[in-house]
Design a protein around this motif. Structure first.
Motif, PDB file in Angstrom:
ATOM      1  N   ILE A  72      16.276  10.382  31.293  1.00  0.00           N
ATOM      2  CA  ILE A  72      17.245  10.935  31.834  1.00  0.00           C
ATOM      3  C   ILE A  72      17.671  12.230  30.960  1.00  0.00           C
ATOM      4  CG2 ILE A  72      19.469  11.255  33.141  1.00  0.00           C
ATOM      5  CD1 ILE A  72      18.848   8.748  34.464  1.00  0.00           C
ATOM      6  N   ALA A  73      17.889  11.692  29.657  1.00  0.00           N
ATOM      7  CA  ALA A  73      18.321  12.492  28.741  1.00  0.00           C
ATOM      8  C   ALA A  73      17.630  13.619  28.396  1.00  0.00           C
ATOM      9  CB  ALA A  73      18.611  11.832  27.363  1.00  0.00           C
ATOM     10  N   ARG A  74      16.262  13.629  28.792  1.00  0.00           N
ATOM     11  CA  ARG A  74      15.214  14.451  28.690  1.00  0.00           C
ATOM     12  C   ARG A  74      15.315  15.690  29.736  1.00  0.00           C
ATOM     13  NH1 ARG A  74       9.781  11.637  26.058  1.00  0.00           N
ATOM     14  NH2 ARG A  74      10.623  10.909  24.223  1.00  0.00           N
ATOM     15  N   TRP A  75      15.947  15.310  30.791  1.00  0.00           N
ATOM     16  CA  TRP A  75      16.098  16.321  31.812  1.00  0.00           C
ATOM     17  C   TRP A  75      16.760  17.590  31.365  1.00  0.00           C
ATOM     18  CZ3 TRP A  75      18.026  12.937  36.546  1.00  0.00           C
ATOM     19  CH2 TRP A  75      16.725  12.027  37.055  1.00  0.00           C
ATOM     20  N   HIS A  76      16.490  18.879  32.291  1.00  0.00           N
ATOM     21  CA  HIS A  76      17.008  20.126  31.831  1.00  0.00           C
ATOM     22  C   HIS A  76      18.644  20.085  31.847  1.00  0.00           C
ATOM     23  CE1 HIS A  76      18.168  24.220  32.382  1.00  0.00           C
ATOM     24  NE2 HIS A  76      16.973  24.547  31.994  1.00  0.00           N
ATOM     25  N   ALA A  77      19.137  20.721  30.884  1.00  0.00           N
ATOM     26  CA  ALA A  77      20.601  20.745  30.807  1.00  0.00           C
ATOM     27  C   ALA A  77      21.264  21.067  32.165  1.00  0.00           C
ATOM     28  CB  ALA A  77      20.967  21.699  29.777  1.00  0.00           C
TER      29      ALA A  77
ATOM     30  N   LEU B  60      21.539  17.959  34.105  1.00  0.00           N
ATOM     31  CA  LEU B  60      22.563  16.841  33.488  1.00  0.00           C
ATOM     32  C   LEU B  60      23.978  17.336  33.964  1.00  0.00           C
ATOM     33  CD1 LEU B  60      20.550  15.995  30.097  1.00  0.00           C
ATOM     34  CD2 LEU B  60      20.538  14.813  32.472  1.00  0.00           C
ATOM     35  N   ALA B  61      24.152  18.551  33.780  1.00  0.00           N
ATOM     36  CA  ALA B  61      25.565  19.198  34.050  1.00  0.00           C
ATOM     37  C   ALA B  61      25.848  18.892  35.514  1.00  0.00           C
ATOM     38  CB  ALA B  61      25.663  20.498  33.453  1.00  0.00           C
ATOM     39  N   GLY B  62      24.945  18.678  36.437  1.00  0.00           N
ATOM     40  CA  GLY B  62      25.236  18.533  37.703  1.00  0.00           C
ATOM     41  C   GLY B  62      25.360  17.217  38.401  1.00  0.00           C
TER      42      GLY B  62
ATOM     43  N   LEU C 202      13.089  11.272  41.770  1.00  0.00           N
ATOM     44  CA  LEU C 202      14.611  11.587  42.005  1.00  0.00           C
ATOM     45  C   LEU C 202      14.931  12.798  41.374  1.00  0.00           C
ATOM     46  CD1 LEU C 202      16.440   8.079  41.551  1.00  0.00           C
ATOM     47  CD2 LEU C 202      16.322   9.496  43.798  1.00  0.00           C
ATOM     48  N   LYS C 203      14.563  13.151  40.183  1.00  0.00           N
ATOM     49  CA  LYS C 203      14.792  14.442  39.325  1.00  0.00           C
ATOM     50  C   LYS C 203      14.292  15.352  40.378  1.00  0.00           C
ATOM     51  CE  LYS C 203      12.253  15.892  36.106  1.00  0.00           C
ATOM     52  NZ  LYS C 203      11.549  16.042  35.024  1.00  0.00           N
ATOM     53  N   ASN C 204      12.844  15.362  40.752  1.00  0.00           N
ATOM     54  CA  ASN C 204      12.175  16.259  41.743  1.00  0.00           C
ATOM     55  C   ASN C 204      13.098  16.579  42.954  1.00  0.00           C
ATOM     56  OD1 ASN C 204      10.304  16.620  39.440  1.00  0.00           O
ATOM     57  ND2 ASN C 204       8.748  15.123  40.730  1.00  0.00           N
ATOM     58  N   LEU C 205      13.414  15.703  43.360  1.00  0.00           N
ATOM     59  CA  LEU C 205      14.324  15.796  44.708  1.00  0.00           C
ATOM     60  C   LEU C 205      15.676  16.427  44.448  1.00  0.00           C
ATOM     61  CD1 LEU C 205      13.786  12.314  46.337  1.00  0.00           C
ATOM     62  CD2 LEU C 205      12.877  14.335  47.130  1.00  0.00           C
ATOM     63  N   LEU C 206      16.240  16.247  43.305  1.00  0.00           N
ATOM     64  CA  LEU C 206      17.414  16.855  42.883  1.00  0.00           C
ATOM     65  C   LEU C 206      17.090  18.369  43.032  1.00  0.00           C
ATOM     66  CD1 LEU C 206      18.848  14.687  40.401  1.00  0.00           C
ATOM     67  CD2 LEU C 206      20.225  15.308  42.387  1.00  0.00           C
ATOM     68  N   ILE C 207      16.117  18.666  42.306  1.00  0.00           N
ATOM     69  CA  ILE C 207      15.750  20.129  41.958  1.00  0.00           C
ATOM     70  C   ILE C 207      15.335  20.995  43.372  1.00  0.00           C
ATOM     71  CG2 ILE C 207      14.109  21.575  40.741  1.00  0.00           C
ATOM     72  CD1 ILE C 207      14.100  19.597  38.579  1.00  0.00           C
TER      73      ILE C 207
END
Length: 390
Positions: free
Chosen positions: A308-313, A316-318, A339-344
């Motif tokens: 998760i730490a490698r995700w876009h800043a 991570l801020a959201g 999950l990251k893709n769904l968030l985006i």
């Protein structure tokens, strides 16, 4: 009466001369860029499109604008490091797709300079990628037994001491837990270090088995011309235990190519499988064929946090990272990434960063896939698997 070879060579000579004339090249040499194709055309400056023998057919395909010349018939001029060259695209018949009709023309005086520029472009394109998220000892073991094993000094010392100058690794574990990421990183490192590499899929293996000379064709899948890695992706059918499934000659041919009378040196084989290790044929697992087994399990909290730490800043801020790590217990790497893709996707729709929505949508998608899976089988080799009782 002209032979097919006469027509073929006449076509190529005509196209080379016409491309050179259109691009202003005095003494043309035809080149097939091969592995340098993408690095060279990505870095080169695109010039004008020119007709060949008065014919120019443009192409509006916008999917690969960096490397696609934007023509179906004609030539495009490029420059790289002061060298002018042109790509000829004149495959006027589907049966004639060949490098005599699709090639790069460069002036003879610039030929060696273009090659040096191509080597430089490829090296620049092969910058080290991030290693996969794995336990540190796991990653180091993977590196030592592949890239480190192929180090020239190591190989020479191994031979001097009478060791085997080849290595076999089996990556196992449920889907989505890092096997593909590990292989992708190894492939990127092969490109960077200029090691040879081969990707062997079940389709490629089946094609070799059904060729006119299957034993030789399979053997070639295992052979490298210089130091390198050979990746075998999901080779379950060839490796299944002959005592538990219907036996075919696949296993015998496969094992003979891997470790037969002829010795392959300077090569590391990397096999991936999703099936249980106890279902793999014991003959395949013996030392000299498979020397090391690495198990890829679902990530623990520390590994999930590292991923998760490698995700876009902005992502991570959201979100609440601690909650994300906690609520993804039992998830695979691939599921966490989904999950990251769904968030985006939800963010792009204008709904902000909504972790609760993403997890709920993920659960719904998983349920939908589970319902479909219960009613029909999908995926590679389903018919073969059914016949063999997988």
């Amino acid at each position: 009466m002209p032979t097919p070879l006469d027509l073929y060579t006449a076509d190529h000579k005509t196209l080379l001369a016409a491309t050179a004339a259109a691009a202003g090249i005095d003494d043309p040499v035809a080149v097939q860029l091969d592995a340098y194709f993408h690095p060279v055309l990505t870095k080169a400056t695109r010039g004008p499109i020119v007709p060949v023998n008065g014919v120019l057919v443009r192409d509006w395909d916008r999917d690969h604008t960096k490397t696609w010349p934007g023509i179906k018939f004609g030539a495009r001029v490029y420059t790289l490091g002061g060298v002018r060259f042109a790509r000829c695209c004149c495959t006027f018949h589907s049966d004639l797709y060949d490098y005599a009709y699709d090639f790069v023309a460069v002036d003879r005086k610039d030929y060696l300079k273009l090659f040096r520029l191509a080597v430089q472009a490829k090296r620049e394109a092969a910058k080290p990628g991030l290693p996969p998220v794995l336990p540190p000892d796991h990653l180091e073991t993977l590196r030592q037994n592949t890239l480190g094993y192929l180090d020239r000094t190591n190989l020479r010392r191994i031979k001097e001491l009478g060791g085997r100058a080849k290595r076999g690794l089996l990556l196992t574990g449920p889907p989505g837990n890092g096997k593909t990421s590990a292989c992708r990183w190894l492939w990127q490192e092969c490109v960077r270090l200029r090691y040879e590499y081969k990707m062997v899929t079940p389709d490629a293996y089946r094609a070799a088995r059904s060729s006119s000379n299957p034993v030789q064709a399979v053997k070639e899948l295992f052979t490298v011309d210089r130091r390198g890695l050979v990746f075998f992706d999901d080779m379950d059918i060839a490796l299944r235990d002959r005592n538990t499934v219907h036996e075919t000659d696949d296993q015998a041919v496969f094992l003979s190519a891997l470790d037969g009378i002829e010795v392959n040196e300077g090569v590391a084989y990397v096999f991936t499988t999703n099936c249980s290790l106890d279902l793999i044929d014991p003959a395949f697992k013996r030392p000299g064929r498979i020397d090391l087994v690495l198990h890829f399990h679902a990530p623990d909290p520390g590994l999930r946090r590292a991923l998760i730490a490698r995700w876009h800043a902005d992502v991570l801020a959201g979100i609440d990272v601690d909650a994300a790590v906690r609520e993804t217990a039992g998830y695979s790497f691939a599921e966490v990434e989904e999950l990251k893709n769904l968030l985006i996707l939800n963010f792009i729709e204008g709904n902000g960063w909504d972790w609760a929505w993403a997890t709920q949508q993920f659960a719904l998608n998983r349920q939908e896939l589970a319902n479909r899976a219960s009613s029909r089988h999908v995926g590679f080799g389903v018919a073969e698997a059914a016949r063999n009782g997988f």
